[in-house]
Scaffold this active site. Structure first.
Site, mmCIF file in Angstrom:
data_model
loop_
_atom_site.group_PDB
_atom_site.id
_atom_site.type_symbol
_atom_site.label_atom_id
_atom_site.label_comp_id
_atom_site.label_asym_id
_atom_site.label_seq_id
_atom_site.Cartn_x
_atom_site.Cartn_y
_atom_site.Cartn_z
ATOM 1 N N GLU A 52 51.467 -17.852 4.966
ATOM 2 C CA GLU A 52 52.166 -16.637 4.548
ATOM 3 C C GLU A 52 51.663 -16.301 3.152
ATOM 4 O OE1 GLU A 52 56.343 -17.069 3.688
ATOM 5 O OE2 GLU A 52 56.637 -14.923 3.433
ATOM 6 N N ASP A 62 63.326 -12.658 -4.347
ATOM 7 C CA ASP A 62 62.747 -13.886 -4.859
ATOM 8 C C ASP A 62 63.492 -14.463 -6.051
ATOM 9 O OD1 ASP A 62 60.498 -14.497 -3.166
ATOM 10 O OD2 ASP A 62 59.651 -12.599 -3.855
#
Lengths: 434, 265
Positions: B51, B62
Site C-alpha cells: 500500500e 492519519d
C-alpha cells in the site's frame, strides 16, 4: 413554515451541498457521528422548546440583541473623501451623504460573534448526551466562547490552537485556561487555524462517543456549514430589523470580513432574497499577493476537497494546501465556507481583499472616529471603506458587521502603533515577574 | 473485473494461506531511494501486497507518525510527478500488487480520469481513498475506477451500522478495509476490543467471497496472529514507517519475517 422546511430539506439535505460545494468528504469513521448530529439538529430546529432555550441564553448570557450604531463621524469623513475625489465639474451635483452603520457583535459576551454558534451547538451537545466539547481556534475568540460556555454548562472543553496563533493571541489562551479549558498547542503543518482544525477533528475521531466537535466556522463536512450559518443568522435577522427601523429601508450594501465565513454568512443570510442589497466580503490581503503572504482565496479560486468539504482553497497545482499569512489570526485560513463559494459563483456575494496595513488603518480609524476598537479581522473592512465607496458609487446606505472587539489584539496593534512605549511597558512587566 | 490483486489473492487462498499481509509505505518518506529498498525488503520477507500512500498536506485520517511523514516528504519537495515515477518503478521492480492510497484532493485537482489512467498504465491494482465515504455516488465512483481496471477499496469501521455494511458489501470491489478501532492511524501496544469483536457483524453483512482487510494499530506478530481466521489481509502501517525511519529497510524486512514465521508456525 412547513413548506419552507420542505424546500430546505430538498435543496440541502438530499445532496448535502450548496451547488457543487460542500458535501462530507470524511473517513467512514465519522459518518455515524455526522448523521447523529444532523438528525439532532434537524429535530432541534423545529423544536420550539430548544429554540426558546437558545433565545433565552442568547439574551441572558450573551447579551443579545447587539446594538446597531450609526457611525456618524466615519460617515462624514467618508462623504468628504468621496466629494474630494470628484472632478470640479461633478462637484456641484451633490450626492446623498454616506450613511455607514455598524452592527456591533463585539458587544456580545466573550467579545465576538462566535458565542452565537457556540451556545447553539453546546445545547445540541447536551441534547446528544455528550459532556465534552472539542474545538479549534484561530484568534482565540471561538475558543474563548467555547471555554466560557463549557464552564457555564458544566462541560469539559479541549481547545486546539496552532502554535503561531497560540503566541500571537496569548491573552485569549490565558483567558481560556482561566475558564477551566484545556488549551492544546498544535505545532504541525503551518501551525495555524487549519492545523488546529485537523488536530481537533482527529481528537474527535478518537473520542466520538463522548465528545462533540464544536466547529466554529461555516465549513467542514455537512451538517456543520448549515448549522453554523443558521446559529449565526441571528446577526442578520437583528440587523435587518434594526436597519429598517433606523432608515425605513434596507441598506444598499452589506460588508463583512471573511475568514472561514461564519460572521459574514450569519450577517448576509437573512438578506439573500433582497435582491437590491449588495454583499461584499473582505478577505485578508496580508503583506502581498505572493503565495504564502496572504489568505485571499477568491483572488484565483481553486476548487479542492480538504477537511471534509469541497470549496476554494489556496493550494498548488498538485492539490497541496499552501501556507497563508494575515495579521489577524481569524482570517489566516486557506479554505472558505462552501456556501460563500457558491454565492460567489452565483455572483450574489462579491469579494475584495484588504492588506495588513489597511487593517491597522481600519483599527485606528474606528477607534478614533467612533470610540470602537474593532478586532483586526473586521478592521479589514473599515480599512477598505475608502476603496469600497469608490467601487460602489451608488451605495449610500452601508452596514458593516463588526464581528468582534479588539482587546485580544493589543499585543499586535501596540507593536505597530505604540512600539516604544509598549516596549517600555513590557520591560517593566518582565522586571515585576522576576 | 479481475487484475493482479485477484490473481494473487485467489492463489494464496488456494495455497491455504491463513492470513495475507499488506505492507504500507509513504512515498518520499524518508526518501524515494529508501522507499525502493524498503519495498524490496518487504517482498523478500514475504509481504503479499504493497500500500503506497502519496503525501498530502492535510491527511485527516492519519495519526502523528504518518502525518509528520507527509509533511516531511512535502517539505523535501515531493511532488505528484515524483510520486508517479516511484509508483512506476515499484510496479516494475517487484511483484507485490500495489494499492495507491491518497486523499481525494490529489486526484480531484489533478483530474480523476487522468490520475487513474496513469495508475492503470503502470499496473497498479487499486486505490484506497479514505475521504470518499460510501454514499449515493459510490457506485459511480467504483464503476469509474473499474473502467481503469482498478479496485476502489472501501473503508469501514467498528461503528459502521449493519444496514450500511450490507449496502457496502454489495458495491465493494477488491477488498473492504476495516479499521481496528474508531480512531486515526498509529501503532498501539494492544488491539482494541471493539476492533477484534466486529468481524461477526461484518461477515454476516458481506457476501461470502468478499476479501476483508484490517489495519490501524497493528504493531506485533501476535496482533496478526489474533486476526487469523477473522480477516483475509492484515495491513501494517505506522509500525513499518517507524521502523523504516528509526532502523532502516532491513529492520522492516526482519519484522515482516517474524510475522510470516509466526503465521506458519
Amino acid at each position: 413554515m412547513k413548506k419552507k422546511t420542505e424546500v430546505f430539506r430538498r435543496n440541502y439535505l438530499k445532496k448535502r451541498c450548496f451547488g457543487e460545494f460542500g458535501g462530507r468528504y470524511v473517513p467512514e469513521l465519522l459518518i455515524q457521528a455526522l448523521d447523529d448530529l444532523e438528525a439532532c439538529y434537524l429535530q432541534a430546529k423545529t423544536d420550539s422548546h430548544f429554540q426558546r432555550e437558545l433565545k433565552s441564553v442568547l439574551q441572558s448570557y450573551g447579551g443579545r440583541p447587539t446594538p446597531l450604531l450609526f457611525a456618524k463621524n466615519l460617515s462624514e469623513e467618508l462623504t468628504e473623501l468621496r466629494e474630494s475625489r470628484k472632478s470640479s465639474a461633478l462637484r456641484k451635483q451633490r450626492k446623498q451623504p454616506l450613511k455607514i452603520y455598524i452592527k456591533n457583535e463585539g458587544i456580545l459576551h466573550t467579545g465576538a460573534h462566535k458565542l452565537n454558534n457556540v451556545l447553539g451547538q453546546a445545547l445540541l451537545c447536551m441534547r446528544m448526551g455528550k459532556r465534552e466539547l472539542v474545538a479549534e481556534t484561530g484568534a482565540g475568540q471561538h475558543g474563548l466562547a467555547v471555554a466560557s460556555v463549557a464552564a457555564k454548562f458544566k462541560l469539559a472543553a479541549k481547545i486546539f490552537m496552532g502554535e503561531e496563533d497560540y503566541f500571537r493571541q496569548y491573552p485569549n489562551v490565558y483567558a481560556m485556561k482561566n475558564l477551566g479549558a484545556k488549551v492544546i498547542m498544535v505545532s504541525d503543518g503551518t501551525r495555524r487555524l487549519k492545523d488546529a482544525v485537523n488536530a481537533a477533528m482527529k481528537y474527535w475521531i478518537e473520542n466520538l462517543k463522548t465528545t462533540h466537535y464544536l466547529l466554529g466556522s461555516a465549513l467542514g463536512p455537512f451538517p456543520y456549514p448549515l448549522l453554523v450559518r443558521d446559529f449565526q443568522s441571528v446577526i442578520g435577522v437583528e440587523a435587518k430589523k434594526q436597519l429598517k427601523q433606523a432608515e425605513g429601508r434596507l441598506p444598499d450594501l452589506l460588508c463583512a470580513c471573511v475568514g472561514g465565513g461564519s460572521n459574514s454568512l450569519g450577517f448576509f443570510t437573512p438578506f439573500l432574497s433582497d435582491a437590491k442589497v449588495a454583499m461584499l466580503g473582505i478577505e485578508a490581503g496580508g503583506k502581498s499577493m505572493k503565495l504564502g503572504e496572504h489568505a485571499s482565496r477568491m483572488k484565483e479560486p481553486k476548487l479542492g476537497i480538504v477537511q471534509g468539504y469541497k470549496s476554494y482553497f489556496i493550494q498548488n497545482a498538485d492539490g497541496q494546501v499552501q501556507p497563508t499569512h494575515s495579521i489577524s489570526a481569524g482570517l489566516d485560513y486557506p479554505g472558505i465556507a462552501p456556501e460563500l463559494a457558491y454565492l460567489h459563483q452565483q455572483g450574489r456575494v462579491k469579494f475584495l481583499s484588504a492588506s495588513d496595513k489597511e487593517a491597522l488603518e481600519g483599527f485606528r480609524k474606528l477607534s478614533e472616529k467612533e470610540g470602537i476598537s474593532p478586532a483586526l479581522e473586521c478592521a479589514h473592512v473599515i480599512g477598505k471603506l475608502p476603496v469600497i465607496i469608490q467601487r460602489y458609487p451608488e451605495a449610500s446606505f452601508i452596514c458593516v458587521n463588526i464581528s468582534g472587539r479588539g482587546d485580544k489584539d493589543i499585543f499586535i496593534t501596540a507593536k505597530h502603533l505604540d512600539k516604544d512605549a509598549w516596549r517600555e511597558f513590557l520591560k517593566r512587566e518582565l522586571r515585576s515577574l522576576r | 473485473m479481475k487484475n493482479k490483486f485477484d490473481i494473487k489473492f485467489s492463489a494464496a487462498k488456494a495455497e491455504g494461506k491463513k492470513i495475507q499481509l499488506m505492507a504500507h509505505m509513504l512515498a518520499g518518506y524518508p526518501s524515494v531511494s529508501v522507499n525502493k529498498e524498503t519495498a524490496w525488503a518487504m517482498e523478500q520477507a514475504g509481504a503479499d501486497y504493497l500500500e503506497l500512500q502519496l503525501p498530502f498536506s492535510d491527511p485527516l485520517a492519519d495519526g502523528p507518525v504518518i502525518m509528520r511523514g507527509n509533511h516531511h516528504a512535502l517539505k523535501k519537495n515531493f511532488s505528484l510527478e515524483k510520486g508517479f515515477r516511484l509508483i512506476e518503478d515499484l510496479a516494475s521492480g517487484q511483484n507485490m500488487p500495489i494499492f495507491v492510497m491518497s486523499y481525494y484532493n490529489l486526484p480531484f485537482v489533478f483530474g480523476l480520469e487522468k490520475f487513474m489512467g496513469i495508475l492503470e498504465q503502470v499496473g497498479v491494482s487499486g486505490v484506497i481513498i479514505p475521504d470518499i465515504p460510501f454514499d449515493d455516488e459510490s457506485e459511480e465512483y467504483i464503476q469509474r475506477m473499474s473502467a481503469f481496471k482498478l479496485h476502489a477499496a472501501l473503508v469501514i469501521s467498528p461503528g459502521t451500522s449493519s444496514k450500511r455494511l450490507k449496502a457496502i458489501g454489495k458495491k465493494a470491489s477488491g477488498f473492504v478495509y476495516t479499521t481496528l478501532r474508531t480512531g486515526i492511524t498509529g501503532a498501539k501496544q494492544t488491539l482494541s476490543h471493539e476492533g477484534l469483536t466486529q468481524f461477526k457483524k461484518i461477515r454476516r453483512a458481506f457476501p461470502k467471497k468478499l476479501a476483508l482487510a484490517a489495519g490501524f494499530g497493528i504493531s506485533r506478530p501476535e496482533h496478526v496472529k489474533a486476526l487469523e481466521g477473522k480477516v483475509d489481509i492484515a495491513v501494517i502501517g505506522s509500525k513499518l514507517i517507524l521502523l523504516t525511519v528509526e532502523r532502516g529497510p532491513l529492520a522492516v524486512g526482519e519484522f515482516i519475517s517474524s510475522i510470516v514465521s509466526s503465521i506458519v508456525s
